[in-house]
Design an enzyme around this catalytic site. Structure first.
Site, PDB file in Angstrom:
ATOM      1  N   HIS A 475      -0.354  -6.083  -1.677  1.00  0.00           N
ATOM      2  CA  HIS A 475      -0.622  -7.447  -2.133  1.00  0.00           C
ATOM      3  C   HIS A 475      -0.223  -7.570  -3.605  1.00  0.00           C
ATOM      4  O   HIS A 475      -1.067  -7.639  -4.492  1.00  0.00           O
ATOM      5  CB  HIS A 475      -2.100  -7.785  -1.946  1.00  0.00           C
ATOM      6  CG  HIS A 475      -2.574  -7.671  -0.538  1.00  0.00           C
ATOM      7  ND1 HIS A 475      -3.905  -7.554  -0.205  1.00  0.00           N
ATOM      8  CD2 HIS A 475      -1.891  -7.643   0.629  1.00  0.00           C
ATOM      9  CE1 HIS A 475      -4.027  -7.467   1.113  1.00  0.00           C
ATOM     10  NE2 HIS A 475      -2.817  -7.517   1.633  1.00  0.00           N
ATOM     11  N   LEU A 476       1.060  -7.625  -3.866  1.00  0.00           N
ATOM     12  CA  LEU A 476       1.577  -7.579  -5.235  1.00  0.00           C
ATOM     13  C   LEU A 476       1.749  -8.994  -5.779  1.00  0.00           C
ATOM     14  O   LEU A 476       2.384  -9.833  -5.149  1.00  0.00           O
ATOM     15  CB  LEU A 476       2.922  -6.855  -5.259  1.00  0.00           C
ATOM     16  CG  LEU A 476       3.020  -5.555  -4.442  1.00  0.00           C
ATOM     17  CD1 LEU A 476       4.404  -4.930  -4.616  1.00  0.00           C
ATOM     18  CD2 LEU A 476       1.937  -4.577  -4.836  1.00  0.00           C
TER      19      LEU A 476
END
Length: 545
Positions: A475-476
């Site tokens: 989840h960047l």
């Protein structure tokens, strides 16, 4: 000499955001759009089989095999943080979970000076991008052509026992965690329909590719943004190392939807970013923006494993030999099966400490387990896995280009657990998961904890396990954060235009000012829907109706 062609809009990246934008912009037949995708077409069959993610995540043919830097809080490990590199981008290789998060996430964006980004403003765009199957409600979308969101149909008795155990701990069974009321336990909603993954490419890009005003070019790696002064005019791209560069020019806008790591890198190698970094790269400064590549965040998860009792069949047994063959047959007949499920089955959104108004943890449960230190190789004994991560980590890191060679991976440093509050919440999450795995309801199924094992009890022992075994959740966000021009770390304004530049817009998870209390996919779709209206001169969903 690079060859040139002209379009109204050039979009870099065909992931969640790029696919939505391509569809919405080309709905106007008078507009021409070119999408550049660094990877190949999405023909790999494992992309479309939900369980195939275990193959695609390790396949450099359809993914960027990025790794983080080794840092003290990961025991010096470099952690794989794979990203999609094919039509559909991450939506073609992700865990297929649909999770919007809490309304407060977006309200906090608006409170930071981003006009029109509160929950009430964004809800119509979540609804527009979604086709909620089988359930209706004021907050849910039933849009024909949106991403189909379905309920889990393969239910394991151990998962039911886990949920019952959580209820016994005082955690309510959630009706719909995407309704705006997140707290509770239940089964995930996922982007799977009729046994197949439905990526953003399948839902949005492929239908638009039938239009004559859209051109999609695969295996086209953007090498730099072209500028005339402060105005973006096009993209230079390569088909491979040493190939002659080609150019596509944009009459109206260049839109970067390359993902949190690649968007930052592309801006930097094109001369937009911190001046000291550009100097080290030998790149002339087109525009100094020191926030490019900073504010990088990710969810860091620790997972605990329990061995099941003899005779309990988990995914570990069902995913092998004749039993796997039986599951394949069920998949072919359209019956519930393990091949058409998301990797995480059960969610728990709950609080690390009593007294909090809203959950600050996301926990996951799967009736299966993977061998220690091996990527998606099932244990040879029956087992289950549960893990947790902090919703809104305070720790921030960076993404920096190492050179102007776009075939060289960037430096990715998430600085996991560098903030003391993150450590506190992480440890509380591990202890909560341990309680959830040791309820009376689960005791008839489970035998003992194997990871980290009963010997790990103190904070120091649990933190040592987290350092040695924790991992990314992919989840960047944040490397081109949205914020007012008065914010020295902001990269784009609240219309997603790059500060100080003309005709350059960024539309992907990199613009998120802070981490949503969720997986990032659903919110990225929403951001792209919102951006499409901005580009078309529509300030609100009501105007677009």
């Amino acid at each position: 000499m690079a060859t040139e062609e002209n379009f109204d809009y050039v979009i870099v990246g065909s992931g969640a955001a790029g696919s939505v934008l391509a569809n919405r912009l080309t709905s106007d037949p008078g507009v021409t759009v070119c999408v550049l995708e660094a990877g190949p077409p999405d023909r790999n069959p494992f992309i479309h089989l939900p369980a195939g993610f275990v193959k695609t995540l390790a396949d450099p043919g359809v993914t960027w095999q990025f790794k983080t830097e080794g840092i003290p809080m990961t025991g010096g490990r470099r952690i794989s943080t794979t990203q999609g590199r094919t039509l559909g981008g991450g939506s073609s290789v992700n865990g297929m979970i649909y999770n919007r998060g809490q309304p407060a996430d977006l309200d906090s964006w608006a409170q930071r000076g981003n006009r029109g980004w509160g929950y009430a403003d964004c809800l119509p765009y979540y609804r527009r991008s979604e086709n909620r199957i089988g359930v209706s409600g004021e907050t849910r979308g039933k849009t024909d052509g949106g991403i189909p969101v379905t309920d889990m149909d393969w239910i394991h008795p151990v998962s039911e026992a886990f949920i019952e155990g959580c209820v016994g701990l005082g955690i309510p069974r959630a009706k719909d965690y995407n309704s705006g009321d997140q707290a509770g336990v239940g089964y995930y909603q996922r982007t799977i329909r009729n046994g197949r993954r439905v990526s953003a490419a399948r839902a949005f890009l492929k239908p638009a590719m039938a239009r004559p005003n859209l051109e999609v070019r695969t295996n086209a790696r953007a090498s730099r943004i072209l500028f005339e002064g402060k105005r973006a005019t096009g993209i230079e791209y390569l088909h491979g190392p040493g190939e002659t560069p080609k150019r596509v020019m944009a009459r109206r806008e260049v839109i970067i939807s390359a993902g949190t790591c690649n968007t930052a890198r592309l801006l930097q190698v094109s001369g937009v970013g911190p001046a000291d970094l550009l100097g080290r790269l030998g790149v002339p400064v087109v525009h100094e923006l020191r926030g490019v590549g900073s504010n990088f965040r990710d969810h860091y998860a620790s997972r605990l494993v329990m061995r099941a009792k003899p005779g309990v069949e988990t995914l570990n047994q069902l995913g092998r030999g004749l039993k796997l063959g039986a599951q394949l047959a069920r998949w072919a007949m359209g019956k519930p099966n393990i091949l058409a499920t998301a990797p995480s089955h059960v969610h728990v959104f709950w609080k690390s400490f009593e007294g909090l108004d809203q959950p600050d943890l996301q926990c996951v449960f799967t009736p299966g387990s993977y061998a220690e230190g091996k990527v998606y190789i099932l244990d040879d004994y029956p087992g289950v896995t549960a893990g947790s991560w902090q919703h809104r980590p305070e720790s921030t890191g960076w993404v920096r280009a190492r050179s102007t060679n776009v075939f060289e991976d960037p430096e990715i440093n998430p600085n996991y657990l560098s903030d003391p509050m993150d450590i506190r919440v992480h440890l509380a999450g591990m202890r909560l998961v341990r309680r959830m795995l040791n309820t009376p309801q689960l005791s008839r199924f489970l035998e003992r904890e194997t990871l980290p094992g009963p010997s790990a009890q103190s904070d120091d022992e649990l933190l040592d396990f987290a350092k040695k075994n924790g991992s990314t959740t992919y989840h960047l966000i944040g490397t081109a954060r949205m914020g007012p021009e008065t914010d020295p770390t902001a990269v784009v304004n609240d219309r997603l235009l790059v500060h100080g530049m003309q005709s350059l817009r960024i539309v992907d998870a990199s613009i998120m000012p802070s981490m949503p209390s969720a997986n990032t996919y659903a919110t990225t779709l929403m951001i792209a829907e919102r951006a499409a209206d901005f580009i078309r001169g529509r300030e609100s969903a009501a105007e677009a109706a």
